[in-house]
Design a protein around this motif. Structure first.
Motif, short mmCIF file in Angstrom:
data_model
loop_
_atom_site.label_atom_id
_atom_site.label_comp_id
_atom_site.label_asym_id
_atom_site.label_seq_id
_atom_site.Cartn_x
_atom_site.Cartn_y
_atom_site.Cartn_z
N GLN A 94 92.64 155.57 86.33
CA GLN A 94 93.48 156.10 85.12
C GLN A 94 93.76 157.26 85.38
N SER A 149 93.94 157.14 78.56
CA SER A 149 94.65 156.06 78.93
C SER A 149 95.67 155.88 78.20
N ALA A 151 96.61 153.12 76.67
CA ALA A 151 96.09 152.09 75.70
C ALA A 151 95.17 153.04 74.78
N THR A 154 97.56 154.54 72.30
CA THR A 154 98.35 153.69 71.27
C THR A 154 97.50 153.50 70.24
N GLU A 155 96.25 153.35 70.41
CA GLU A 155 95.06 152.94 69.55
C GLU A 155 94.87 154.32 68.75
N THR A 160 103.34 152.04 69.89
CA THR A 160 103.19 150.95 70.88
C THR A 160 103.02 151.74 72.09
N GLU A 161 102.87 150.96 73.01
CA GLU A 161 102.76 151.41 74.50
C GLU A 161 104.11 151.88 75.09
#
Length: 186
Positions: A94, A149, A151, A154-155, A160-161
């Motif tokens: 990553q 990352s 991901a 996004t969290e 959204t990605e």
């Protein structure tokens, strides 16, 4: 404990400085190291090395923002370890992906005046980021300083990605244009 008191402990050469740093900034530094390194043991070692580096740096340094000081130490130590491991493995982690994304909008520093240009470039990037909308600035810093990352972003930000990738891409493009406008070869 307040930051200025922790700094005073370092200046007084008190071992309590390390304990207070760990208590206040340990989780923050661990999150930076874990974002860069795959193994928890390596991340922990980099955090411990952060306190050692801080001990050796204060005095003479007196950081203005202790969290940034510790964060930068941890990040640099973690990146050094990551590079060392990467040289042995040649894997595509990553961290490598995030650093590769930045290649297209940062100058090549192989000229003799590299140190001067690097500090000027850093100042331009800082000014550029301060002028960006808060969300874009936070995404950029989380991605390219903390090396989180997509991901995780996004969290963290509830996007959204595709939204994260798009915002990062647009910010990198704007940064590239801003640097080129200032005469920095990209």
């Amino acid at each position: 404990m307040e930051d200025h008191k922790i700094i005073e402990l370092y200046w007084a050469r008190s071992q309590q400085a390390i304990a207070e740093s760990e208590a206040k900034y340990g989780p923050y530094c661990r999150s930076i190291a874990r974002g860069i390194l795959d193994r928890a043991e390596d991340a922990e070692e980099c955090v411990n090395d952060t306190w050692f580096r801080a001990w050796n740096a204060m005095p003479p340094q007196r950081p203005n923002i202790l969290s940034a000081f510790f964060g930068k130490l941890t990040r640099n130590l973690s990146l050094d370890r990551w590079r060392k491991e990467r040289a042995a493995k040649r894997g595509g982690s990553q961290v490598e992906v995030a650093l590769h994304e930045l290649e297209g909008c940062l100058p090549d520093h192989r000229r003799p005046d590299e140190e001067l240009e690097a500090s000027e470039t850093a100042a331009l990037i800082s000014a550029f980021l301060r002028a960006q909308p808060e969300l874009d600035r936070r995404l950029f810093i989380r991605r390219y300083f903390h090396l989180e990352s997509i991901a995780a972003l996004t969290e963290r930000f509830g996007l959204t990605e595709s939204q994260v990738k798009s915002r990062l891409h647009r910010t990198r493009q704007k940064l590239k244009l801003a640097l080129e406008k200032e005469g920095i070869a990209v």
